[in-house]
Scaffold this motif. Structure first.
Motif, PDB file in Angstrom:
ATOM      1  N   ARG A   1       0.850  -1.199   0.000  1.00 53.17           N
ATOM      2  CA  ARG A   1       0.000   0.000   0.000  1.00 53.17           C
ATOM      3  C   ARG A   1       0.882   1.244   0.000  1.00 53.17           C
ATOM      4  O   ARG A   1       2.076   1.193   0.324  1.00 53.17           O
ATOM      5  CB  ARG A   1      -0.918  -0.016   1.229  1.00 53.17           C
TER       6      ARG A   1
ATOM      7  N   ARG B   1      -6.224   5.143   0.549  1.00 52.22           N
ATOM      8  CA  ARG B   1      -7.233   4.178   0.137  1.00 52.22           C
ATOM      9  C   ARG B   1      -6.832   3.568  -1.200  1.00 52.22           C
ATOM     10  O   ARG B   1      -6.234   4.225  -2.044  1.00 52.22           O
ATOM     11  CB  ARG B   1      -8.590   4.872   0.011  1.00 52.22           C
ATOM     12  N   LYS B   2      -7.168   2.300  -1.397  1.00 51.75           N
ATOM     13  CA  LYS B   2      -6.880   1.664  -2.675  1.00 51.75           C
ATOM     14  C   LYS B   2      -7.586   2.404  -3.806  1.00 51.75           C
ATOM     15  O   LYS B   2      -8.746   2.805  -3.672  1.00 51.75           O
ATOM     16  CB  LYS B   2      -7.318   0.198  -2.668  1.00 51.75           C
TER      17      LYS B   2
ATOM     18  N   ARG C   1      -9.639   2.778  -7.047  1.00 54.95           N
ATOM     19  CA  ARG C   1     -10.681   1.962  -7.679  1.00 54.95           C
ATOM     20  C   ARG C   1     -10.685   2.223  -9.181  1.00 54.95           C
ATOM     21  O   ARG C   1     -10.873   3.366  -9.613  1.00 54.95           O
ATOM     22  CB  ARG C   1     -12.044   2.297  -7.084  1.00 54.95           C
TER      23      ARG C   1
ATOM     24  N   TYR D   1      -6.328  -6.433 -16.414  1.00 59.17           N
ATOM     25  CA  TYR D   1      -6.529  -6.977 -15.062  1.00 59.17           C
ATOM     26  C   TYR D   1      -5.180  -7.240 -14.397  1.00 59.17           C
ATOM     27  O   TYR D   1      -4.964  -6.877 -13.236  1.00 59.17           O
ATOM     28  CB  TYR D   1      -7.344  -8.262 -15.117  1.00 59.17           C
TER      29      TYR D   1
ATOM     30  N   THR E   1      -3.881  -5.084 -11.238  1.00 56.84           N
ATOM     31  CA  THR E   1      -3.741  -5.818  -9.978  1.00 56.84           C
ATOM     32  C   THR E   1      -2.323  -5.719  -9.457  1.00 56.84           C
ATOM     33  O   THR E   1      -2.099  -5.517  -8.253  1.00 56.84           O
ATOM     34  CB  THR E   1      -4.137  -7.293 -10.181  1.00 56.84           C
TER      35      THR E   1
ATOM     36  N   CYS F   1      -4.341  -1.861  -7.488  1.00 59.76           N
ATOM     37  CA  CYS F   1      -5.652  -1.223  -7.604  1.00 59.76           C
ATOM     38  C   CYS F   1      -6.763  -2.202  -7.236  1.00 59.76           C
ATOM     39  O   CYS F   1      -6.613  -3.407  -7.333  1.00 59.76           O
ATOM     40  CB  CYS F   1      -5.880  -0.721  -9.032  1.00 59.76           C
ATOM     41  N   GLU F   2      -7.891  -1.643  -6.830  1.00 57.62           N
ATOM     42  CA  GLU F   2      -9.118  -2.415  -6.627  1.00 57.62           C
ATOM     43  C   GLU F   2      -9.874  -2.368  -7.953  1.00 57.62           C
ATOM     44  O   GLU F   2     -10.329  -1.296  -8.365  1.00 57.62           O
ATOM     45  CB  GLU F   2      -9.937  -1.781  -5.505  1.00 57.62           C
TER      46      GLU F   2
ATOM     47  N   THR G   1     -12.546  -3.439 -11.207  1.00 61.71           N
ATOM     48  CA  THR G   1     -13.875  -3.888 -11.605  1.00 61.71           C
ATOM     49  C   THR G   1     -13.857  -4.150 -13.102  1.00 61.71           C
ATOM     50  O   THR G   1     -13.669  -3.234 -13.907  1.00 61.71           O
ATOM     51  CB  THR G   1     -14.940  -2.824 -11.296  1.00 61.71           C
TER      52      THR G   1
ATOM     53  N   ASN H   1     -18.541   4.216  -8.930  1.00 63.95           N
ATOM     54  CA  ASN H   1     -17.663   3.697  -7.874  1.00 63.95           C
ATOM     55  C   ASN H   1     -16.177   3.789  -8.194  1.00 63.95           C
ATOM     56  O   ASN H   1     -15.356   3.450  -7.347  1.00 63.95           O
ATOM     57  CB  ASN H   1     -17.999   2.224  -7.599  1.00 63.95           C
TER      58      ASN H   1
END
Length: 630
Positions: free
Chosen positions: A252, A396-397, A399, A430, A434, A438-439, A441, A463
């Motif tokens: 992080r 915060r991660k 998004r 992806y 990753t 990152c978070e 979607t 989001n």
């Protein structure tokens, strides 16, 4: 990295070609030349110092100048005299230099020079550009160093003092005495000096730096460096912070400086197994060996509390606290003889003060142990734990939502109809996102339909901090996308002077009070990866609040590489070590933007800069290593 850098504007000349008026104080586009340099240098440094020998109050009046200092040497001795003064007033680890008459200097100058210094273990990094021979336009471009655009360690000051004491004054000559890294920049015009009033007036009329969009080559194509600058200047770190237990903070981004609550080490201790003694008991030059009596043993965690007297010593183990009155440790293997509790020491075995780790030598209480912006790695966990800190503040991660566009795309498991292909880009994205922490979607495949694209972008906005798409940004495919962007937000569609990855879209998408940065990447698989690494990755790291670096190095080409000046090219390569121990690189073969296998075979990207032409076998090229990047 910025906290390690002091900026130095070199303005110590006489201005003989400017009517003996200081060049830095000449008016240019509503400010002075020095003010323009300061605006571009200040974001790259913790503080900026001006070296000037005249008109000091005028330079001091520039907003953001920490100090104005004249040469320590008299007589206008040139840029090395200014560099000496800058090093004398440098309160940080590194000094970044730029002349006062170069208002277009790159905004990533410090970042790229620092990356090269780190990669090559250098004392100094210098900007280099590819130049053409104005007298012979047909001649091949050549590498031109720019020594006044440099980043160097502050601790080279004694070497500079010694060099100046010889009477030498050439900057290039001094730099050759150091371990030097060269960094090739695309835009040669960013390093141009404005030397005469005629040049100043010409640039004033143009009102546009040479690094502006469309300079050189295709007038509609945007330089890679300019696109990177435009993106970097718009995005900012997300504000949200969370506190996590130490183990959960791995990978992080640190949101606050870690301040050491204790000295590390907490006490003077031994770096060796041996004997702690008083330096005064060591034999003088020419004297006979001394024999010391061992009066006890000091273990790590079990100190020996008594101070040895003259002629006495203490057996000590690595990490044990130094006994009172002792200031030196002799390793047991350097003792001339050991007989029971008698230790014989000859002259010259050690010097006084040797083999001690002083309290606070690694970190002092109240000092910064790890600066914010660092991505926390395993070694950082250990360091923070050694300070007794159980939880840390992290960003915060980030998004990130991503999807592919195109009616020809099929997901894995679907039937592959004629004219269709399986969607590989989402899997590549992806993996890259990753690995970046990152978070993510995955929003799947979006059809070539305006309504479907608009719905996907609105949904992603809810989001996500950022949206990454592949496909649909080329000139033909982007028409309806532009119409949607006119409704949803502020997005630019760029044609870049690069290969692979010519089309790129960037901007902000907004919907129902939500917003996200959009990175519209090309559709070809290799172009997706290259565009992500060169544009999206640095921007996402900046949004994460992370220090942005790219693992760059130089290697010799094992074969000739064809390259057309006027665009930046990223070719897939395999870097290794040659028979002479030097790094060398070869291309993976065919470099088409749809050949994804070329990326799996490669371990690096060979960067062929904008003005660069064909590369001959044996020539040095810049290389971005996948290790640490992918």
């Amino acid at each position: 990295m910025k906290s390690k850098v002091t900026g130095l504007i070199l303005a110590g000349g006489r201005g003989t070609r400017m009517g003996r008026v200081d060049k830095g104080l000449q008016p240019f586009q509503g400010a002075t030349l020095a003010a323009h340099v300061l605006r571009r240098l200040a974001p790259q440094a913790a503080a900026v110092v001006v070296n000037a020998n005249r008109n000091l109050p005028q330079y001091q009046a520039l907003a953001g100048v920490a100090a104005v200092v004249p040469d320590a040497m008299g007589g206008y001795e040139g840029p090395l005299a200014g560099l000496q003064t800058g090093l004398q007033h440098c309160a940080t680890e590194l000094l970044l230099t730029a002349p006062c008459d170069s208002p277009f200097l790159p905004l990533d100058l410090a970042e790229r020079l620092y990356a090269a210094m780190q990669a090559e273990g250098a004392d100094l990094a210098v900007a280099v550009t590819m130049e053409s021979d104005e007298q012979d336009p047909a001649a091949a471009p050549y590498r031109q160093p720019h020594p006044v655009f440099s980043l160097l360690k502050a601790d080279v000051l004694p070497q500079l003092d010694a060099y100046l004491a010889t009477g030498a004054r050439r900057m290039e000559g001094f730099f050759k005495t150091l371990r030097m890294a060269e960094v090739l920049f695309d835009d040669a015009d960013a390093f141009r000096n404005i030397n005469t009033l005629q040049e100043l007036q010409r640039h004033e009329r143009e009102q546009t730096p040479a690094s502006a969009p469309g300079f050189g080559g295709d007038p509609a194509a945007l330089h890679v460096a300019e696109a990177q600058r435009l993106i970097r200047e718009r995005v900012a770190p997300i504000a949200a912070i969370e506190r996590l237990p130490l183990r959960a903070a791995l990978d992080r981004v640190l949101a606050e400086d870690i301040i050491s609550p204790i000295n590390v080490p907490a006490y003077d201790n031994s770096a060796m197994d041996g004997y702690a003694l008083r330096g005064a008991d060591l034999p003088a030059e020419g004297a006979a060996p001394v024999v010391l009596k061992t009066i006890g043993i000091a273990y790590a965690g079990r100190p020996f509390a008594h101070a040895p007297k003259v002629g006495e010593c203490v057996r000590i183990m690595t990490g044990a606290a130094i006994p009172p009155g002792c200031d030196s440790v002799i390793p047991q293997e350097l003792a001339a003889a050991i007989d029971g509790d008698q230790v014989t020491i000859a002259h010259g075995a050690i010097r006084s003060g040797a083999n001690l780790r002083r309290a606070g030598e690694d970190l002092k209480a109240g000092g910064i142990a790890i600066a914010q912006g660092k991505i926390i790695r395993p070694a950082d966990l250990g360091l923070v734990a050694s300070l007794g800190i159980a939880e840390v503040a992290v960003r915060r991660k980030l998004r990130v939502a991503f999807f592919s566009t195109g009616d020809e795309l099929r997901s894995l498991g679907e039937c592959l109809d004629d004219g269709c292909v399986y969607d590989s880009n989402r899997y590549t994205l992806y993996g890259m996102l990753t690995r970046l922490g990152c978070e993510v979607t995955d929003m799947g495949i979006v059809r070539d339909d305006p309504a479907a694209l608009e719905a996907a972008l609105r949904d992603a906005c809810k989001n996500a901090d950022a949206i990454i798409t592949s496909g649909g940004v080329s000139e033909g495919a982007a028409d309806y996308t532009r119409e949607i962007m006119a409704v949803l937000g502020d997005v630019d569609f760029w044609k870049l002077a690069m290969r692979p990855g010519r089309p790129l879209a960037f901007g902000k998408v907004q919907s129902d009070g939500d917003s996200a940065w959009l990175f519209g990447l090309p559709g070809n698989p290799v172009a997706v990866m290259v565009s992500f690494y060169m544009f999206a990755r640095p921007a996402l790291l900046r949004m994460m609040g992370a220090q942005v670096t790219q693992p760059a190095m130089q290697a010799r080409a094992t074969e000739a590489i064809r390259k057309r000046p006027g665009r930046t090219e990223y070719q897939r390569g395999i870097v290794g070590t040659g028979a002479n121990g030097e790094a060398q690189v070869r291309l993976t073969g065919a470099q088409g933007s749809g050949i994804l296998s070329s990326m799996t075979e490669a371990n690096c990207i060979v960067v062929l800069h904008h003005e660069q032409a064909n590369v001959a076998a044996g020539q040095l090229v810049d290389v971005l290593l996948f290790d640490g990047l992918v």
